[in-house]
Write a protein that holds these residues in place. Structure first.
Motif, short mmCIF file in Angstrom:
data_model
loop_
_atom_site.label_atom_id
_atom_site.label_comp_id
_atom_site.label_asym_id
_atom_site.label_seq_id
_atom_site.Cartn_x
_atom_site.Cartn_y
_atom_site.Cartn_z
N ALA A 109 3.24 -1.20 3.84
CA ALA A 109 2.82 0.10 3.76
C ALA A 109 3.67 0.80 3.71
CB ALA A 109 1.56 0.39 5.04
N TYR A 110 3.80 1.60 2.34
CA TYR A 110 4.67 2.96 2.78
C TYR A 110 4.00 4.14 2.07
CZ TYR A 110 7.50 -1.33 2.07
OH TYR A 110 7.35 -2.97 1.91
N THR A 111 5.32 4.57 1.92
CA THR A 111 4.69 6.45 1.77
C THR A 111 5.48 6.65 0.71
OG1 THR A 111 5.51 7.12 4.21
CG2 THR A 111 5.74 8.91 2.21
N LEU A 112 4.55 7.50 -0.34
CA LEU A 112 4.85 7.72 -1.87
C LEU A 112 4.92 9.30 -1.59
CD1 LEU A 112 2.96 6.29 -4.56
CD2 LEU A 112 3.50 9.35 -5.07
N VAL A 113 6.46 9.27 -2.19
CA VAL A 113 6.68 10.64 -2.45
C VAL A 113 6.65 11.42 -3.82
CG1 VAL A 113 8.60 12.48 -2.83
CG2 VAL A 113 8.58 10.44 -1.35
N ASP A 114 5.44 12.38 -4.26
CA ASP A 114 5.33 13.43 -5.40
C ASP A 114 5.73 14.37 -5.26
OD1 ASP A 114 3.89 14.90 -7.08
OD2 ASP A 114 2.86 13.24 -7.59
N LEU A 115 7.13 14.77 -6.66
CA LEU A 115 7.50 16.12 -6.61
C LEU A 115 6.52 17.02 -6.13
CD1 LEU A 115 10.65 14.59 -8.58
CD2 LEU A 115 10.41 14.91 -5.52
N LEU A 159 1.09 -1.01 -0.09
CA LEU A 159 0.03 0.03 0.06
C LEU A 159 1.17 1.46 -0.01
CD1 LEU A 159 -2.85 1.07 0.87
CD2 LEU A 159 -2.40 1.27 2.46
N PHE A 160 0.84 2.44 -0.89
CA PHE A 160 1.06 3.74 -1.34
C PHE A 160 0.28 5.06 -0.36
CE2 PHE A 160 3.69 1.08 -4.65
CZ PHE A 160 4.64 1.02 -4.08
N ILE A 161 1.41 5.08 1.04
CA ILE A 161 0.10 5.99 0.46
C ILE A 161 1.09 7.25 0.36
CG2 ILE A 161 -1.26 7.51 2.86
CD1 ILE A 161 -0.35 5.41 4.66
N GLU A 162 0.47 8.71 -0.72
CA GLU A 162 0.54 9.70 -1.04
C GLU A 162 -0.07 10.71 0.02
OE1 GLU A 162 -0.55 10.02 -5.34
OE2 GLU A 162 1.11 11.33 -5.81
N TYR A 163 1.19 11.91 -0.10
CA TYR A 163 0.69 12.94 0.85
C TYR A 163 0.84 14.39 -0.12
CZ TYR A 163 5.55 14.04 0.74
OH TYR A 163 6.81 13.73 0.33
N MET A 192 16.14 5.77 4.95
CA MET A 192 16.73 4.55 6.33
C MET A 192 16.13 4.41 6.94
SD MET A 192 18.91 7.45 9.40
CE MET A 192 17.08 7.12 10.71
N LYS A 193 14.37 4.93 7.57
CA LYS A 193 13.35 4.15 7.66
C LYS A 193 12.89 3.11 7.12
CE LYS A 193 13.73 5.70 12.24
NZ LYS A 193 13.82 5.10 12.98
N GLY A 194 13.43 2.42 6.17
CA GLY A 194 12.59 1.49 4.98
C GLY A 194 11.26 1.89 4.95
N LYS A 195 10.83 3.07 4.13
CA LYS A 195 9.00 3.56 4.22
C LYS A 195 9.37 4.01 3.31
CE LYS A 195 6.79 1.34 7.16
NZ LYS A 195 5.53 0.19 7.30
N LEU A 196 10.37 4.07 2.07
CA LEU A 196 10.05 4.69 0.75
C LEU A 196 9.59 4.11 -0.26
CD1 LEU A 196 10.12 7.62 -0.78
CD2 LEU A 196 11.82 6.86 -1.77
N GLY A 197 8.32 4.05 -0.85
CA GLY A 197 7.52 2.64 -1.55
C GLY A 197 7.15 3.36 -2.65
N GLY A 198 7.00 4.43 -2.74
CA GLY A 198 6.51 4.61 -4.40
C GLY A 198 6.91 6.22 -4.74
N PHE A 199 7.29 6.38 -5.90
CA PHE A 199 7.53 7.78 -6.62
C PHE A 199 7.05 8.30 -7.67
CE2 PHE A 199 10.98 10.91 -6.86
CZ PHE A 199 11.26 11.24 -5.65
N HIS A 200 6.77 9.61 -7.61
CA HIS A 200 5.85 10.79 -8.46
C HIS A 200 6.77 11.22 -8.70
CE1 HIS A 200 1.70 9.16 -7.67
NE2 HIS A 200 2.37 7.88 -8.09
N PHE A 201 7.31 11.57 -10.51
CA PHE A 201 7.88 12.79 -10.88
C PHE A 201 7.33 12.96 -11.21
CE2 PHE A 201 11.09 8.56 -11.07
CZ PHE A 201 12.28 8.82 -10.02
N ASN A 202 7.99 13.98 -11.49
CA ASN A 202 7.43 15.48 -11.91
C ASN A 202 7.67 16.94 -11.85
OD1 ASN A 202 5.72 16.81 -10.04
ND2 ASN A 202 4.51 15.01 -10.26
N ASP A 203 7.29 17.84 -12.17
CA ASP A 203 8.51 18.99 -12.04
C ASP A 203 7.23 20.62 -11.94
OD1 ASP A 203 10.47 21.05 -11.40
OD2 ASP A 203 11.91 20.20 -12.86
N SER A 204 7.83 21.50 -11.14
CA SER A 204 6.84 22.43 -10.72
C SER A 204 7.51 23.47 -10.68
CB SER A 204 5.44 22.17 -9.93
OG SER A 204 6.36 22.21 -8.42
#
Ligand code: AOS
Ligand code: ZN
Ligand code: ZN
Length: 424
Positions: free
Chosen positions: A245-251, A212-216, A269-281
């Motif tokens: 369950a992991y955190t998802l980072v959207d740039l 599970l990836f949780i996006e903020y 470091m905490k083993g909790k980076l699960g997903g990644f959304h690339f973009n720019d702004s």
């Protein structure tokens, strides 16, 4: 339309002229690095394409249709197939339910297989009310004070997981629009409690090999507060759900000047980076082409990702995805540009002289530390990308190949100029 291996081969033959890695190779050798290993890492790096990025508009924005854009899930997969044939970096799709409900699962799987595409994270949608919806998400979904809306949203997520299982996906991304536009509108504690409770139920209903990836996101569409506002809240919720369950980072989901590379380092470091959304702004969640505005920042983020992938073996290999939206440019050209920017930043991070950096850090030699990073960033690594492409059977210059094969013209011939994409 389909791009054949022969077309790529001919194109590469005509364009093989100028790429030269001798100088870089010597430099890498002097650092004890093997250039072939770096090239292999570039070949292996695969980024999922979101189904909503193939037409104009997409995500939550208004739409001005683009000639030849896909009007069905089948055509979306064909478009990703074209990008993958040209780049060999886009071997996955991230689907969105209900924008992409597959009618014939087997047919969809066959097209994906035929195009070398895997099914990456599934995306649920509890930020829009669908026609005939039994409950409304107007005042929230997983966080809602209204139990019926909450349960309806939980059920939807479970349904998305079921569809994903049939396709062979192994993860669910939850992005919520839940929050408030005015002070006092919601009770923060109750909203967070409900969100945690709902996510736990979804997590408990996932197969045991799913993540599970949780996006903020700190703002928009709720302008006063969002319930999952930052990485800390996402991290806390992921911990409450469990190991998968992991955190998802959207740039694009940070307040201006947030140190995203430090967030990445902390999560890994905490083993909790699960997903990644690339973009720019420039301002916020602008969903622009990757690397279009802040390329040095992208490099610094990759620098932490590479370090984390080497050091933090307890962190799973992150699920990479582009999350962008195209209003002006040909969406396929924009995605090719994004993939190029991602690989450049990745290659630059791979050539950082990490041993020298560690020594300089131990000696508190700040100038040398900075020089080491900037030296990597200022290196032209495009020759490495070309070498990787020749090896993997991609086009040596994907954007040029896209234009020389007249892909957009062909798509317009096949699909017409005014297409209405599904669901968006
Ligand atoms: C929204 O801002 C998020 O970036 C989502 O990841 C994504 O754009 C959305 O889920 C598309 O449906
Ligand atoms: Zn996103
Ligand atoms: Zn976003």
């Amino acid at each position: 339309m389909k791009i054949t291996k022969d077309q790529i081969f001919d194109f590469n033959d005509k364009n093989k002229s100028s790429y030269e890695n001798d100088f870089l190779n010597k430099k890498l050798q002097s650092q004890g690095k093997n250039m072939d290993e770096i090239i292999q890492k570039i070949i292996d790096f695969q980024v999922a394409i979101p189904s909503w990025a193939l037409g104009a508009g997409g995500t939550r924005f208004g739409r001005f249709s683009f000639g030849g854009e896909p009007s069905s899930l089948e055509q979306k997969l064909e478009d990703i197939g074209l990008i993958h044939a040209l780049t060999k970096t886009a071997g996955a799709v991230s689907l969105h339910i209900p924008w992409d409900i597959p009618e014939d699962i087997q047919a969809i799987k066959d097209i994906a297989l035929d195009n070398g595409i895997l099914f990456d994270a599934m995306n649920s949608n509890t930020f829009q009310d669908q026609p005939n919806a039994k409950e409304s998400y107007k005042y929230g979904s997983l966080n809602s004070i209204n139990q019926a809306s909450r349960e309806y949203a939980v059920e939807h997520n479970i349904e998305v997981v079921k569809i994903g299982e049939k396709l062979g996906s192994k993860s669910l991304t939850v992005w919520l629009a839940d929050g408030a536009s005015f002070p006092g509108q919601i009770n923060f504690q109750k909203a967070l409690y409900n969100t945690e409770d709902s996510l736990k139920t979804i997590y408990g209903n996932m197969p045991e090999d799913w993540k599970l990836f949780i996006e903020y996101k700190p703002y928009e569409p709720n302008f006063y507060s969002t319930t999952i506002q930052d990485w800390g809240t996402s991290f806390m919720l992921a911990n409450a759900c469990g190991d998968r369950a992991y955190t998802l980072v959207d740039l694009g989901h940070h307040l201006p000047n947030t140190n995203i590379e430090q967030i990445v380092a902390t999560l890994m470091m905490k083993g909790k980076l699960g997903g990644f959304h690339f973009n720019d702004s420039k301002y916020g969640d602008d969903d622009l082409t990757v690397g279009a505005i802040k390329p040095y920042n992208l490099f610094l983020i990759f620098n932490e990702l590479v370090y984390g992938m080497e050091q933090n073996k307890h962190n799973p290999y992150p699920a990479w995805m582009i999350d962008a939206s195209h209003n002006i440019k040909d969406p396929l050209e924009d995605l090719i540009q994004s993939l190029e920017a991602i690989l450049i930043a990745y290659a630059q991070a791979l050539i950082v002289d990490r041993k020298a950096l560690e020594i300089a850090q131990l000696e508190n030699d700040t100038v040398t530390c900075q020089e080491i990073l900037q030296d990597a960033y200022r290196t032209d690594v495009r020759g490495l990308l070309k070498a990787a492409r020749v090896q993997s059977g991609a086009a040596i210059d994907p954007l040029k190949a896209y234009r020389s094969f007249n892909v957009r013209k062909e798509l317009i011939n096949e699909r017409g100029t005014k297409v209405v994409a599904t669901g968006l």
